[in-house]
Enzyme design. Sequence first.
Site, PDB file in Angstrom:
ATOM      1  N   HIS A  75       0.821  -1.221   0.000  1.00 39.85           N
ATOM      2  CA  HIS A  75       0.000   0.000   0.000  1.00 39.85           C
ATOM      3  C   HIS A  75       0.851   1.266   0.000  1.00 39.85           C
ATOM      4  CE1 HIS A  75      -4.250  -1.553   0.708  1.00 39.85           C
ATOM      5  NE2 HIS A  75      -3.506  -2.585   0.364  1.00 39.85           N
ATOM      6  N   GLY A  81       5.014   5.559  -5.252  1.00 43.05           N
ATOM      7  CA  GLY A  81       6.265   4.856  -4.995  1.00 43.05           C
ATOM      8  C   GLY A  81       6.483   4.621  -3.503  1.00 43.05           C
ATOM      9  N   ASP A  83       7.597   5.693  -0.524  1.00 38.89           N
ATOM     10  CA  ASP A  83       8.007   6.993   0.024  1.00 38.89           C
ATOM     11  C   ASP A  83       7.372   7.247   1.392  1.00 38.89           C
ATOM     12  OD1 ASP A  83       5.373   7.309  -0.647  1.00 38.89           O
ATOM     13  OD2 ASP A  83       5.611   9.363  -1.368  1.00 38.89           O
ATOM     14  N   SER A  85       4.503   7.606   2.187  1.00 39.91           N
ATOM     15  CA  SER A  85       3.359   8.527   2.165  1.00 39.91           C
ATOM     16  C   SER A  85       2.144   7.910   2.868  1.00 39.91           C
ATOM     17  CB  SER A  85       2.994   8.916   0.729  1.00 39.91           C
ATOM     18  OG  SER A  85       2.801   7.760  -0.064  1.00 39.91           O
ATOM     19  N   PRO A 174      -5.694  -1.609  -5.981  1.00 39.79           N
ATOM     20  CA  PRO A 174      -6.779  -2.450  -6.490  1.00 39.79           C
ATOM     21  C   PRO A 174      -7.844  -2.682  -5.417  1.00 39.79           C
ATOM     22  CG  PRO A 174      -4.890  -3.801  -5.903  1.00 39.79           C
ATOM     23  CD  PRO A 174      -4.469  -2.371  -5.684  1.00 39.79           C
ATOM     24  N   HIS A 204      -1.993 -13.158   0.489  1.00 37.49           N
ATOM     25  CA  HIS A 204      -3.250 -13.398   1.200  1.00 37.49           C
ATOM     26  C   HIS A 204      -3.268 -14.773   1.875  1.00 37.49           C
ATOM     27  CE1 HIS A 204      -5.522 -10.057  -1.188  1.00 37.49           C
ATOM     28  NE2 HIS A 204      -4.692  -9.584  -0.292  1.00 37.49           N
TER      29      HIS A 204
END
Length: 354
Positions: A75, A81, A83, A85, A174, A204
């Site tokens: 994620h 990218g 980073d 975030s 997704p 998963h």
Amino acid sequence: MKVSVLALWSAAAALLLVAQAPSAAEASHHGGAGLKLGYYKKTCPGVENVVKYHVAKAIKANRGAGAALVRLIFHDCFVRGCDASVLLDPTPANPETEKTAPINIGLAAFEVIDEIKAALEERCPGTVSCADIVVYAARDASSLLSNGHVHFAAPAGRLDGVVSRAADAQRDLPDSTFTVSELIRNFRRKNFTVEELVILSGAHAVGVGHCSSFRARLSAPPAQIVPAYRNLLSGKCAAAAGGADDPVVANNVRDEDPRAVAAAFPSFLGKLRKARDFLDNSYYHNNLARIVTFNSDWQLLTEKEALGHVKEYAENGTLWDEDFSDALLKLSRLPMPPHSKGEIRKTCRWVNHH
Ligand code: HEM
């Protein structure tokens, strides 16, 4: 007033310097190509041991934290990218950071990252990026959850981004309701193949999901989900204390609570495993047997190439261990958008003050 050329020039140069000395460096050259193995060898020796120590401690207390760290790298890296975030908390100035996006429901292990960052700030202040910590931690978590079968050397040198928008996460990640074509397109946008989509979906094998993430599966026909497993999920969702948002349902039915399995899905009892959240190719076996949680998992059986790979990895667990390691490494190399600003955050939840 007479101004000398020299004075003008130095004033202009000073202005230029100010303009060119951003408090956050330009990060484009820190993309996948600029990363190095042992990047912190001189500046923060032992960094990888520190990360591993904290990840091992977290997993010992709760293997679910390992699953959360494996999801976190995906994620983070799929959105702007790798980073970090995804780690930024909402603030009054930026109330809708990535982690507030609905697609990021259930993201966890942020406190494990905080703990690692605090330890590293003490050891070598202002040196190790949160983005590198996310990658090291996911690498160690996948290795520990697989008893060392998933392993790779992780190059580092990423910078932490200063931009985090929920809308970007919503656009780039997704959704479990996607069809196989949508999944393939989503991965292709990040330069990942159908094979890599199948390989990475094998993550998963571990972790949990909210009932709201697979509601449509609860009424899917037997060709898509084994009715006994569907009943098991329905029962658990109905009983969830916090309603549909209670994250009580293991993604991998092999980790289900034996009492619930005995009641709803007795034929599966023999396949339950002792260690929860073991990262192996069991996802592919379960998928072929129509006992996976998400629609996006089942969708992989509906396209010829993807199905071929599901079968391939069901048959060859060692191959999956290797290919999953390679795919995680590739994921960890996704760069920030060109000309993005980057910094070494002091705290992973907030950008530095400039
Ligand atoms: C292929 C497209 C994918 C879709 C549609 C998808 C969707 C989801 C959803 C809906 C959840 C449950 C969230 C919740 O309800 O709390 C989940 C959990 C998870 N996903 Fe994915 N995922 C995908 C790919 C991946 C990839 C590539 C990875 C890592 C390499 C990954 C790792 C995980 C893990 C480990 C969990 C469990 C997290 C936990 O227990 O904390 N997923 N995923």
